[in-house]
Design an enzyme around this catalytic site. Structure first.
Site, PDB file in Angstrom:
ATOM      1  N   ASP A  48       0.789  -1.245   0.000  1.00  0.00           N
ATOM      2  CA  ASP A  48       0.000   0.000   0.000  1.00  0.00           C
ATOM      3  C   ASP A  48       0.821   1.295   0.000  1.00  0.00           C
ATOM      4  OD1 ASP A  48      -1.921  -1.923   0.200  1.00  0.00           O
ATOM      5  OD2 ASP A  48      -2.793  -1.227   2.075  1.00  0.00           O
ATOM      6  N   LYS A 104      -6.639  -4.855  -3.154  1.00  0.00           N
ATOM      7  CA  LYS A 104      -7.305  -5.477  -2.003  1.00  0.00           C
ATOM      8  C   LYS A 104      -8.336  -4.522  -1.411  1.00  0.00           C
ATOM      9  CE  LYS A 104      -3.533  -4.304   1.272  1.00  0.00           C
ATOM     10  NZ  LYS A 104      -4.271  -3.536   2.257  1.00  0.00           N
ATOM     11  N   CYS A 137      -2.267  -2.322   7.883  1.00  0.00           N
ATOM     12  CA  CYS A 137      -2.216  -3.284   6.759  1.00  0.00           C
ATOM     13  C   CYS A 137      -1.013  -4.213   6.822  1.00  0.00           C
ATOM     14  CB  CYS A 137      -2.274  -2.531   5.438  1.00  0.00           C
ATOM     15  SG  CYS A 137      -3.896  -1.767   5.197  1.00  0.00           S
TER      16      CYS A 137
END
Ligand code: TIU
Length: 224
Positions: free
Chosen positions: A24, A129, A162
């Protein structure tokens, strides 16, 4: 077999069955005007990880090893966005709304994409995701199985969200995770410290931690 000086003890891995996972590293988390800032965070806190990740990324590319990127975000129609996630935080500008970098955390928008410094190459899988974990509702596990991956070198943001969720998911699926302490970052220094300690505590309950320097040194030793 390569060996990295790590916590709680040496991390052993075969480079050919190892992937670098970059989680990310998107404008929405690292640049002003994105989701991270809308949540009230100081996004500059995360930028310290860019250079160390870049060094490890280039090492993996030079060695011809597998690199996988992830992005958190949602379909433009928001059909994969749980109403609970959309409402969370009572934000005046939240997921799906238009911000300075396009619709927040929506696939195809400028803010959703990976920062220029770590831009994926065409041969590097990018996993989109909808959640915090990289395995939930994605084809990451299938891709890892097809490449014969057993170990993950984990980098990205944010450490306690995350990155942690992904390491826990990976650990339960039998992958050995080494989290690089200078290649992950949090908006909160205290969470950074504690989240990393939690991974290596209890004999490495979720995995191992080491610096990127220690990982790079293990490759240099192997080359001698
Ligand atoms: N808010 C926060 O710390 N993180 C996220 O929302 N997503 C990720 O960690 N990528």
């Amino acid at each position: 077999m390569s060996v990295v000086v790590a916590h709680p003890y040496a991390f052993e891995f075969e480079p050919d069955t190892t992937a670098l996972l970059i989680i990310d590293m998107q404008r929405d988390f690292l640049e002003p005007g994105g989701f991270g800032e809308m949540l009230g965070n100081d996004v500059s806190q995360l930028r310290v990880a860019i250079e160390p990740i870049s060094r490890v990324l280039h090492l993996f590319r030079d060695q011809g090893l597998l690199v996988i990127h992830t992005r958190e975000g949602h379909r433009p129609d928001l059909a994969d966005l749980p109403p609970s996630k959309r409402k969370r935080g009572n934000l005046s500008c939240g997921i799906g709304d238009v911000g300075p970098m396009g619709r927040i955390l929506v696939r195809g928008e400028a803010g959703h994409d990976i920062i220029d410094e770590l831009c994926p190459l065409p041969n590097e899988p990018v996993i989109d995701k909808p959640g915090k974990g990289s395995f939930y509702a994605t084809d990451l596990q299938t891709i890892l199985q097809n490449y014969g991956v057993k170990s993950l070198i984990v980098t990205g943001v944010t450490t306690e969200v995350c990155v942690h969720t992904t390491v826990r998911e990976a650990n339960d699926r039998g992958y050995e995770c080494l989290v690089l302490t200078d290649c992950v970052a949090s908006y909160f220094p205290e969470f950074q410290r504690v989240a990393l300690a939690m991974i290596a505590a209890q004999g490495g309950i979720f995995g191992w931690t080491a610096t990127s320097h220690d990982l790079i040194a293990s490759f240099e030793k192997e080359a001698l």
